[in-house]
Design a protein around this motif. Structure first.
Motif, PDB file in Angstrom:
ATOM      1  N   ALA A 295     111.772  68.254  -3.051  1.00 56.17           N
ATOM      2  CA  ALA A 295     112.465  68.529  -4.315  1.00 56.17           C
ATOM      3  C   ALA A 295     111.599  68.135  -5.504  1.00 56.17           C
ATOM      4  O   ALA A 295     111.516  68.869  -6.503  1.00 56.17           O
ATOM      5  CB  ALA A 295     113.794  67.784  -4.344  1.00 56.17           C
ATOM      6  N   GLU A 296     110.940  66.985  -5.400  1.00 59.19           N
ATOM      7  CA  GLU A 296     110.116  66.532  -6.527  1.00 59.19           C
ATOM      8  C   GLU A 296     108.846  67.371  -6.657  1.00 59.19           C
ATOM      9  O   GLU A 296     108.460  67.765  -7.766  1.00 59.19           O
ATOM     10  CB  GLU A 296     109.761  65.068  -6.344  1.00 59.19           C
ATOM     11  N   ARG A 297     108.222  67.663  -5.547  1.00 56.88           N
ATOM     12  CA  ARG A 297     106.944  68.365  -5.595  1.00 56.88           C
ATOM     13  C   ARG A 297     107.085  69.796  -6.091  1.00 56.88           C
ATOM     14  O   ARG A 297     106.227  70.300  -6.823  1.00 56.88           O
ATOM     15  CB  ARG A 297     106.288  68.357  -4.213  1.00 56.88           C
ATOM     16  N   TYR A 298     108.193  70.443  -5.699  1.00 56.86           N
ATOM     17  CA  TYR A 298     108.334  71.863  -6.029  1.00 56.86           C
ATOM     18  C   TYR A 298     109.474  72.130  -7.016  1.00 56.86           C
ATOM     19  O   TYR A 298     109.900  73.274  -7.162  1.00 56.86           O
ATOM     20  CB  TYR A 298     108.520  72.669  -4.748  1.00 56.86           C
ATOM     21  N   ALA A 299     109.949  71.070  -7.689  1.00 47.51           N
ATOM     22  CA  ALA A 299     110.992  71.225  -8.716  1.00 47.51           C
ATOM     23  C   ALA A 299     112.188  72.013  -8.191  1.00 47.51           C
ATOM     24  O   ALA A 299     112.567  73.054  -8.731  1.00 47.51           O
ATOM     25  CB  ALA A 299     110.411  71.884  -9.969  1.00 47.51           C
ATOM     26  N   LEU A 300     112.773  71.486  -7.115  1.00 54.32           N
ATOM     27  CA  LEU A 300     113.924  72.125  -6.484  1.00 54.32           C
ATOM     28  C   LEU A 300     115.161  71.271  -6.760  1.00 54.32           C
ATOM     29  O   LEU A 300     115.309  70.182  -6.206  1.00 54.32           O
ATOM     30  CB  LEU A 300     113.709  72.255  -4.972  1.00 54.32           C
TER      31      LEU A 300
ATOM     32  N   PRO B 261     123.764  55.141  -8.470  1.00 53.53           N
ATOM     33  CA  PRO B 261     122.747  55.611  -7.527  1.00 53.53           C
ATOM     34  C   PRO B 261     122.597  54.645  -6.358  1.00 53.53           C
ATOM     35  O   PRO B 261     122.574  53.422  -6.548  1.00 53.53           O
ATOM     36  CB  PRO B 261     121.474  55.647  -8.382  1.00 53.53           C
ATOM     37  N   LEU B 262     122.491  55.189  -5.166  1.00 56.02           N
ATOM     38  CA  LEU B 262     122.399  54.364  -3.965  1.00 56.02           C
ATOM     39  C   LEU B 262     120.941  54.104  -3.598  1.00 56.02           C
ATOM     40  O   LEU B 262     120.035  54.826  -4.018  1.00 56.02           O
ATOM     41  CB  LEU B 262     123.139  55.044  -2.812  1.00 56.02           C
ATOM     42  N   PRO B 263     120.707  53.064  -2.782  1.00 56.36           N
ATOM     43  CA  PRO B 263     119.331  52.620  -2.542  1.00 56.36           C
ATOM     44  C   PRO B 263     118.467  53.552  -1.710  1.00 56.36           C
ATOM     45  O   PRO B 263     117.248  53.526  -1.847  1.00 56.36           O
ATOM     46  CB  PRO B 263     119.509  51.273  -1.836  1.00 56.36           C
TER      47      PRO B 263
ATOM     48  N   GLU C 209     116.484  69.110 -18.559  1.00 53.48           N
ATOM     49  CA  GLU C 209     117.896  69.124 -18.171  1.00 53.48           C
ATOM     50  C   GLU C 209     118.284  67.839 -17.443  1.00 53.48           C
ATOM     51  O   GLU C 209     119.362  67.278 -17.665  1.00 53.48           O
ATOM     52  CB  GLU C 209     118.171  70.328 -17.268  1.00 53.48           C
ATOM     53  N   SER C 210     117.401  67.386 -16.570  1.00 56.58           N
ATOM     54  CA  SER C 210     117.685  66.181 -15.788  1.00 56.58           C
ATOM     55  C   SER C 210     117.815  64.965 -16.689  1.00 56.58           C
ATOM     56  O   SER C 210     118.737  64.154 -16.544  1.00 56.58           O
ATOM     57  CB  SER C 210     116.591  65.963 -14.746  1.00 56.58           C
ATOM     58  N   ARG C 211     116.898  64.814 -17.629  1.00 55.04           N
ATOM     59  CA  ARG C 211     116.976  63.678 -18.553  1.00 55.04           C
ATOM     60  C   ARG C 211     118.276  63.705 -19.338  1.00 55.04           C
ATOM     61  O   ARG C 211     118.941  62.673 -19.512  1.00 55.04           O
ATOM     62  CB  ARG C 211     115.778  63.697 -19.504  1.00 55.04           C
ATOM     63  N   ALA C 212     118.661  64.878 -19.805  1.00 53.68           N
ATOM     64  CA  ALA C 212     119.893  64.995 -20.579  1.00 53.68           C
ATOM     65  C   ALA C 212     121.119  64.678 -19.720  1.00 53.68           C
ATOM     66  O   ALA C 212     122.053  63.991 -20.169  1.00 53.68           O
ATOM     67  CB  ALA C 212     120.000  66.405 -21.174  1.00 53.68           C
ATOM     68  N   LEU C 213     121.096  65.172 -18.484  1.00 57.49           N
ATOM     69  CA  LEU C 213     122.230  64.961 -17.587  1.00 57.49           C
ATOM     70  C   LEU C 213     122.378  63.484 -17.221  1.00 57.49           C
ATOM     71  O   LEU C 213     123.482  62.915 -17.275  1.00 57.49           O
ATOM     72  CB  LEU C 213     122.047  65.812 -16.335  1.00 57.49           C
ATOM     73  N   HIS C 214     121.273  62.837 -16.869  1.00 62.02           N
ATOM     74  CA  HIS C 214     121.341  61.423 -16.508  1.00 62.02           C
ATOM     75  C   HIS C 214     121.713  60.564 -17.719  1.00 62.02           C
ATOM     76  O   HIS C 214     122.446  59.577 -17.576  1.00 62.02           O
ATOM     77  CB  HIS C 214     120.000  60.972 -15.905  1.00 62.02           C
ATOM     78  N   ALA C 215     121.256  60.942 -18.896  1.00 61.46           N
ATOM     79  CA  ALA C 215     121.655  60.217 -20.106  1.00 61.46           C
ATOM     80  C   ALA C 215     123.147  60.397 -20.376  1.00 61.46           C
ATOM     81  O   ALA C 215     123.836  59.450 -20.791  1.00 61.46           O
ATOM     82  CB  ALA C 215     120.833  60.709 -21.300  1.00 61.46           C
ATOM     83  N   LYS C 216     123.642  61.589 -20.122  1.00 60.16           N
ATOM     84  CA  LYS C 216     125.073  61.860 -20.312  1.00 60.16           C
ATOM     85  C   LYS C 216     125.912  60.992 -19.381  1.00 60.16           C
ATOM     86  O   LYS C 216     126.919  60.406 -19.796  1.00 60.16           O
ATOM     87  CB  LYS C 216     125.342  63.343 -20.054  1.00 60.16           C
TER      88      LYS C 216
ATOM     89  N   GLY D  20     120.770  59.220  -6.544  1.00 62.12           N
ATOM     90  CA  GLY D  20     121.336  59.572  -7.830  1.00 62.12           C
ATOM     91  C   GLY D  20     120.379  59.388  -8.989  1.00 62.12           C
ATOM     92  O   GLY D  20     120.602  59.943 -10.072  1.00 62.12           O
ATOM     93  N   ASP D  21     119.308  58.628  -8.796  1.00 61.69           N
ATOM     94  CA  ASP D  21     118.317  58.447  -9.845  1.00 61.69           C
ATOM     95  C   ASP D  21     117.086  59.336  -9.654  1.00 61.69           C
ATOM     96  O   ASP D  21     116.109  59.230 -10.402  1.00 61.69           O
ATOM     97  CB  ASP D  21     117.897  56.977  -9.941  1.00 61.69           C
TER      98      ASP D  21
END
Length: 559
Positions: free
Chosen positions: A241-246, A410-412, A358-365, A260-261
């Motif tokens: 997910a991180e490598r290919y922006a999924l 967010p869980l560990p 989008e992710s930054r905005a969503l997590h800030a929300k 969650g983080d």
């Protein structure tokens, strides 16, 4: 002394790696009790019998133990009545494909003349024409042991079916006369000559097709449901997910799929991402979206992946699929890692930049929502979950039956979340948390339950078991005095109807007993919390009690 069939039966369970026999005994258990007494004089390894004073709790404990370890366990109940009591939890295990050997005694079939013949009044009334018939639809296999010399081979058969992909519970009924039969020759397991088929692996050509589609996609989306039961799933998914922006949406997830983080965690509902997706990759999800509410746009490709990607045991399921891969999630994820390596992706850079914003905005929300909720007069789900964040650690196991949200807590990591089946058999969470604690005695186990789910769990039986077996867990009750699912369903169907005038609460409101006071009967710690400002300290006190060896209940009032 000649040995009885029950001795060989118990030894066969141990040979199959079964560590516990979760039992709710009755008059049919006499040969089992005798067999344990005989074998315990030796050093022979047997499943540890664990008496649980309610059948649903016993099955939920076995469920929790199994999903948190990967090792199936056995349950034994009392004839037809005990079996009937357990069907609610059995349906959960069936829909979530949890391997389990569910057994029950069968009332004696002889009225006289045999060891174990009927000896009390209930032996007549508890006989059925087809005891297994009441649960046949929710098990993979059922059988009644016919002879004592089958004691080991029936276990062989039961376990190979339970563990074969897709896994699931099986049922074995055990007549008292058969268990008590004296055997002149040993009843031996054939485990060494019963090789089981391996789980399905993704075909290379299907992985290649999916890799091509990912490389070409502008707005791909991953939806997960059962992914994460094997913790390795979540490890590989996070990398991909991180490598290919999924972007990943764990929708009604049963396990930890992604943190969650994580920057590609986009919450627990498909929402706008589904509306604009041109590729939807569904990993082992029975209901990936609600067609009456939303669906992928026309022309979007849909991929269904799983050991049973079409969910064959669901009578009706009509979700589209342009590529259906029958394989473990792990084999597909690992195959994609190799297939995507070095592949050109013309839309990756643009997608990554857009999703990062989008992710930054969503997590800030989410962070803003949680902090704002703490300043109100009423406790809400965002604030409850935000406060849980302060008491969990890297080894916490979270059990959710209704109200846990990773958006605010967010869980560990992999193996840290277990949630109730979409079958909705209420009362699972508390018993499951005890099974998980039994498997992980050094972990903090937290169950987050609705008040209805807590009442359905037969809490006295669960707390008594926790006390007797030294299984201290933290139970957090989101107490809104409401069957909110009933209310939501009413308002969804009749938003402008007569029932909506009363906010859909008719037949949905629940009594509000002082749940925390149950702890006084079980040497535990109980506390009621009404105000948001008081919740952090209350959870901390309860967590300290649990870490000191006492079970705890925090009754969180959420009007």
């Amino acid at each position: 002394m000649s040995r009885i069939a029950a001795e060989y039966y118990l030894e066969a369970l141990a040979e199959h790696g079964i560590e516990y026999l979760f039992a709710n005994p009755g008059t049919d258990f006499a040969p089992i009790v005798e067999a344990y007494a005989r074998i315990n004089r030796t050093n022979t390894r047997l499943p540890r019998p664990l008496v649980v004073p309610h059948e649903n709790a016993a099955v939920a404990m076995a469920h929790g133990y199994t999903v948190s370890t990967g090792r199936p366990q056995a349950v034994m109940l009392h004839t037809n009545v005990g079996t009937a009591n357990a069907i609610n939890m059995l349906i959960n295990a069936s829909r979530d494909r949890v391997p389990m050997l569910l057994t029950s005694g069968r009332t004696p079939f002889t009225e006289t003349g045999a060891e174990g013949s009927r000896s009390v009044h209930i032996h007549w009334s508890q006989e059925m024409f087809d005891q297994a018939g009441m649960l046949r639809e929710v098990v993979k296999w059922d059988y009644e042991m016919k002879r004592g010399d089958q004691a080991a081979t029936t276990v062989d058969r039961a376990m190979e079916i339970a563990m074969m992909s897709p896994q699931g519970p099986v049922y074995l009924s055990l007549p008292r006369e058969v268990l008590g039969e004296r055997l002149s020759t040993p009843a031996e397991s054939a485990l060494g000559h019963r090789a089981r088929p391996k789980p399905p692996v993704a075909p290379a050509e299907d992985v290649e097709t999916l890799a091509n589609w990912i490389a070409a996609a502008k707005q791909p989306l991953i939806i997960t449901g059962h992914l994460g039961r094997d913790p390795r799933d979540a490890v590989v998914l996070a990398r991909l997910a991180e490598r290919y922006a999924l972007p990943v949406v764990p929708y009604q997830t049963r396990y930890f799929a992604i943190g969650g983080d994580h920057p590609m965690f986009f919450g627990g509902a498909p929402g706008p991402l589904l509306q604009h997706a041109d590729l939807v990759i569904v990993f082992d999800t029975d209901v990936p979206w609600l067609p009456s509410k939303q669906s992928p746009p026309a022309g979007a490709r849909v991929v269904q992946i799983g050991e049973d990607p079409l969910f064959a045991r669901l009578p009706m399921r009509s979700f589209p699929s342009d590529l259906t891969i029958r394989a473990t999630c792990l084999s597909v994820l690992e195959g994609l890692e190799k297939a995507l390596e070095g592949r050109a992706m013309p839309h990756l850079a643009g997608r990554r930049a857009a999703l990062a914003e989008e992710s930054r905005a969503l997590h800030a929300k989410w962070a803003t929502e949680a902090e704002a909720a703490g300043k109100t007069e009423t406790i809400t789900l965002p604030w409850l979950n935000r406060c849980l964040r302060d008491v969990i650690d890297s080894d916490t196991k979270m059990v959710s039956e209704y109200s846990f949200l990773q958006e605010y807590c967010p869980l560990p990591g992999p193996g840290s979340l277990y949630a109730v089946s979409l079958a909705g058999g209420l009362g699972w969470g508390l018993g499951a948390s005890l099974g998980i604690k039994l498997a992980h005695p050094d972990s903090l186990v937290v169950s987050v339950l609705g008040d209805g789910a807590y009442m359905f769990a037969n809490p006295t039986a669960c707390h008594a078991t926790a006390q007797a077996q030294n299984l201290p867990t933290l139970t957090v009750i989101y107490n809104n005095a409401l069957y909110n699912a009933v209310r939501r369903a009413t308002l969804d169907m009749y938003a402008h109807g007569a029932a909506a005038e009363a906010d859909g609460r008719f037949m949905a409101e629940l009594p509000t007993p002082a749940f925390e006071k149950l702890m006084a009967a079980h040497d535990g710690y109980g506390e009621r919390v009404d105000r948001p400002a008081d919740l952090p300290a209350a959870l901390e006190r309860a967590t300290v009690a649990v870490r000191a060896g006492r079970q705890a209940v925090v009754n969180v009032i959420c009007r």
